[in-house]
Design an enzyme around this catalytic site. Sequence first.
Site, PDB file in Angstrom:
ATOM      1  N   HIS A 362     -47.204  31.609 -12.364  1.00 15.19           N
ATOM      2  CA  HIS A 362     -48.377  31.390 -12.966  1.00 15.19           C
ATOM      3  C   HIS A 362     -48.977  29.948 -12.266  1.00 15.19           C
ATOM      4  O   HIS A 362     -49.832  29.542 -12.964  1.00 15.19           O
ATOM      5  CB  HIS A 362     -48.582  31.337 -14.563  1.00 15.19           C
ATOM      6  CG  HIS A 362     -48.188  32.656 -15.043  1.00 15.19           C
ATOM      7  ND1 HIS A 362     -49.188  33.677 -15.330  1.00 15.19           N
ATOM      8  CD2 HIS A 362     -46.977  33.073 -15.330  1.00 15.19           C
ATOM      9  CE1 HIS A 362     -48.561  34.603 -15.857  1.00 15.19           C
ATOM     10  NE2 HIS A 362     -47.111  34.495 -16.157  1.00 15.19           N
ATOM     11  N   ARG A 554     -58.172  24.692 -21.485  1.00 15.86           N
ATOM     12  CA  ARG A 554     -57.462  23.295 -21.600  1.00 15.86           C
ATOM     13  C   ARG A 554     -57.906  22.261 -20.820  1.00 15.86           C
ATOM     14  O   ARG A 554     -58.520  22.553 -19.769  1.00 15.86           O
ATOM     15  CB  ARG A 554     -56.044  23.739 -21.199  1.00 15.86           C
ATOM     16  CG  ARG A 554     -55.317  24.337 -22.253  1.00 15.86           C
ATOM     17  CD  ARG A 554     -55.112  23.789 -23.624  1.00 15.86           C
ATOM     18  NE  ARG A 554     -54.025  22.769 -23.456  1.00 15.86           N
ATOM     19  CZ  ARG A 554     -52.975  22.838 -24.166  1.00 15.86           C
ATOM     20  NH1 ARG A 554     -52.349  23.789 -24.705  1.00 15.86           N
ATOM     21  NH2 ARG A 554     -52.037  21.705 -23.906  1.00 15.86           N
ATOM     22  N   LYS A 559     -58.805  21.038 -13.557  1.00 18.92           N
ATOM     23  CA  LYS A 559     -59.865  21.760 -13.814  1.00 18.92           C
ATOM     24  C   LYS A 559     -61.126  21.238 -13.736  1.00 18.92           C
ATOM     25  O   LYS A 559     -62.239  21.946 -14.132  1.00 18.92           O
ATOM     26  CB  LYS A 559     -59.624  22.565 -15.301  1.00 18.92           C
ATOM     27  CG  LYS A 559     -58.366  23.665 -15.455  1.00 18.92           C
ATOM     28  CD  LYS A 559     -58.020  23.861 -16.937  1.00 18.92           C
ATOM     29  CE  LYS A 559     -56.795  24.479 -17.054  1.00 18.92           C
ATOM     30  NZ  LYS A 559     -56.965  26.088 -16.742  1.00 18.92           N
TER      31      LYS A 559
HETATM   32  C1  26Y Z   1     -42.911  24.617 -19.430  1.00 17.50           C
HETATM   33  C2  26Y Z   1     -44.050  24.883 -20.450  1.00 17.50           C
HETATM   34  C3  26Y Z   1     -44.192  23.441 -21.234  1.00 17.50           C
HETATM   35  C4  26Y Z   1     -45.407  25.377 -20.199  1.00 17.50           C
HETATM   36  C5  26Y Z   1     -45.883  26.213 -21.041  1.00 17.50           C
HETATM   37  C6  26Y Z   1     -46.873  26.966 -20.856  1.00 17.50           C
HETATM   38  C7  26Y Z   1     -45.654  25.394 -18.928  1.00 17.50           C
HETATM   39  C8  26Y Z   1     -46.767  26.246 -18.554  1.00 17.50           C
HETATM   40  C9  26Y Z   1     -47.614  26.686 -19.589  1.00 17.50           C
HETATM   41  C10 26Y Z   1     -48.716  27.640 -19.541  1.00 17.50           C
HETATM   42  C11 26Y Z   1     -49.352  27.843 -18.145  1.00 17.50           C
HETATM   43  C12 26Y Z   1     -50.438  28.633 -18.059  1.00 17.50           C
HETATM   44  O1  26Y Z   1     -51.309  28.844 -18.899  1.00 17.50           O
HETATM   45  N1  26Y Z   1     -50.826  28.972 -16.871  1.00 17.50           N
HETATM   46  C13 26Y Z   1     -52.097  29.691 -16.531  1.00 17.50           C
HETATM   47  O2  26Y Z   1     -51.847  31.113 -16.552  1.00 17.50           O
HETATM   48  C14 26Y Z   1     -52.861  32.015 -16.572  1.00 17.50           C
HETATM   49  C15 26Y Z   1     -52.505  33.336 -16.843  1.00 17.50           C
HETATM   50  O3  26Y Z   1     -51.754  33.985 -15.397  1.00 17.50           O
HETATM   51  C16 26Y Z   1     -53.686  31.761 -15.326  1.00 17.50           C
HETATM   52  O4  26Y Z   1     -55.075  32.360 -15.416  1.00 17.50           O
HETATM   53  C17 26Y Z   1     -53.995  30.294 -15.210  1.00 17.50           C
HETATM   54  O5  26Y Z   1     -54.738  29.974 -13.946  1.00 17.50           O
HETATM   55  C18 26Y Z   1     -52.853  29.200 -15.320  1.00 17.50           C
HETATM   56  O6  26Y Z   1     -53.334  28.077 -15.210  1.00 17.50           O
END
Ligand code: 26Y
Length: 821
Positions: A362, A554, A559
């Site tokens: 992601h 977020r 962004k």
């Molecule tokens: C390692 C941990 C603290 C962590 C927790 C949550 C790392 C990353 C995340 C979340 C990432 C996230 O939300 N990414 C988003 O995923 C979406 C679904 O695929 C995408 O649409 C988006 O572009 C992306 O930033």
Amino acid sequence: IIIEDDRTGLDTETIRRALRDNLLYIQGKLPELASKNDLYMALAYTIRDRLLQRWLTTQQTYLKKDVRTVCYLSAEFLVGPHLANNLINLGIYEQVQKAVSESGLKLEELIAQEEEPGLGNGGLGRLAACYLDSLSTLEIPAIGYGIRYEFGIFDQEIHDGWQVEITDKWLQYGNPWEIARPEAGVEVKFGGYTESYTDENGNYRSRWIPDYVVKGIPYDTPILGYRVNTANTMRLWKSEACESFDFGRFNRGDYYGAVDNKVHSENISKVLYPNDEPIQGKELRLEQQYFFVSCSLQDMIRIHLHENPSLNSFHQKWSVQLNDTHPSVGVAELMRLLIDVHHFDWDKAWFITQNTFAYTNHTLLPEALEKWPLSIFGRLLPRLMEIIYEINHRFLDKIRIIYPHDDGKISRLSIIDESGEKYVRMAHLACVGSQAINGVAALHTELLKKDVLRNFYELFPEKFSNKTNGVTPRRWIVSSNPRLTFAITEKIGENWIKHLEDLRGLENYVDDGGFRDSWRRIKYDIKADLANYIDKKVGIKVDPSTLFDVQVKRIHEYKRQHLNVLHIVTLYHRLKNNPNLDITPRTFIFGGKAAPGYFMAKLIIKLINSVAEVIDNDPTIAGRLKVVFLPDYNVTLGQRVYPAADLSEQISTAGKEASGTGNMKFSMNGALTIGTLDGANIEIREEVGAENFFLFGLTTEEVYAKKAAGYNPQEYYYHNEELRAVLDLIGSGFFSRGDSSLFRPLVDNLIYNDPYMLLADYQSYIDCQEGVGRAYKDQEHWSRLAILNVARMGKFSSDRSIRQYCEEIWRVQPVKIELPD
Ligand code: 26Y
């Protein structure tokens, strides 16, 4: 009168009676003393009964038919409130509306009573929730496995313009949607050491002697599909102290030490890490990840062995999707369970493992790729460390044959990063241990192949594919936007709710002036509702006839919420210099949480609020510009905001946003998009037509090229007078009561560094926004574009995404669930 079974009947009279019963015998309240929350609980239990009938039948059918099951492993599930969606999916909204009216309350008030489970940060967690909805709607056997955090994402308050984090106590009044299953608890080991021994058959084996053992208790929530009987399970694990474990400390009389252990065990599922980028080296986070993954795999194995003689067929019965690298330790854990516990040999275990997992990436930000210091990993999970070394050893041996004498290649592919302090690279583990690897939008997948995972793509191109994200229209249109739902259904029937491509039928009405008229009336009414909410929450009066220009997500520098602010300040600056300037009146609406430790993100929130305040207090601007920061953006608030937007801000630096999903929710609700060629914006533009999308900014290639050529933001600062004036105004203290130091870090970062190239995109954005303002002035024209946007969003249903996963990665089939009569 004839009434149906009290716990399953769907007619108004039965529901009314069940509601009264539950109020008395579950809430223990007399109707005349019942609070709104008592009534909500009584209603929730009434609906839960109806779900349970379907859920039990679903489980029974899966068992009987010995089905192949998808397991979606995710550290986050941002499901949002359950009640309204369950009513919609059951098809009993109207009946319940009538049944509730007896209490003197409106159904909508009870729905508003529900506290949403905030068990996720943002896009990734919400995607998991949309996918569960689609899996059930498409009648696919599935389990969502995750963590039952006691405290979800913090509640956000704004004090003096700054974000303040408040503990999210979502469980304090009880959760009627879950059922605990203590009898299905499992144990998870941590710490300690390993020793090798020879078993009775003379085989070398490894044994893990842990330092402590934690118990995982599953909590199940049924996830019902839309107008089908399938109710799949979301199974979330809570950590508890393990009484059966003989704490050495306790035996030595060290009572407090033993309590430490209990406290520590319970801490594992205590709180969601509120970051959307990896937290480097936080041991508790690694414990969370291993905890829920080990619980889930043990659970699958238990279910499997209940129905099958051995684990030889495990990969034929289970397809396990890794939602990012957070659960990727599962690759090593399944190996451990197969080898240490079930005595498989390595090759057979590896074959099963590789054919079980698939991995979704992601992110494109290289700094966001998860890695764990070997020191922490080895201490916490010594046996898994050994297994990862062995996986890596065997993997690199194969690589050496393909690329002899290429040590650079070896170190780039290795699961262990040995360039400095040693790390386990979780994405590498996921790639090596999976049969499929995917990105979440076309551009993102291409960039993965070219860049982030290039070496793996070279090695096994056949594993890579794209699965563009989608969102569920049940929550993001039907439930959030009943007025639009009604208007669409009146024209084209209700099939679109399950087959979103059918929205195309709306194109026949773009030239219908009457339809456009009612379209605009609906939008106005929804905006008026949001205006009321804004007044109530933040005490700002906004005019629903202004253009609602919205950015909710977020807060992150990539962004570029601050690019949006530069536009606002530009307009303000123009109006100050030319008070009679004719501009399209706008209301700028922001919402979003910042990671508590992300200084720049918090400063951006402060900037938005500071600009809002100055503009609000300037009578010369009245009626033309308004800026609102909505506190505590979450699923519930999203459901209010998307339907009310005219303009959707999707303005990330090209090549940084993997996909985005808010972009889809806005457009489905009739907002037009101003956006860059990033993530799924590209595909949205392709679908709705370039002429119906406001495009600006550098392309990914241009961003790369500029970086390579030595990007210097100062050139833009010195050559663009208006931009300089805007940055200087912010830097001067004008928006901070004369404090010129407050926003200095932000402004300096843009002028001297600007990693996300706001200055390079500034002019293009400003020009594009002028086009937006002009377009909005022609309301007939704007309505056409909005209708076309909605009509052409069919591709972005999560049903389409899930069908692709099912056919191309999981190879699972639907299973019809029939209720007994
Ligand atoms: C390692 C941990 C603290 C962590 C927790 C949550 C790392 C990353 C995340 C979340 C990432 C996230 O939300 N990414 C988003 O995923 C979406 C679904 O695929 C995408 O649409 C988006 O572009 C992306 O930033």
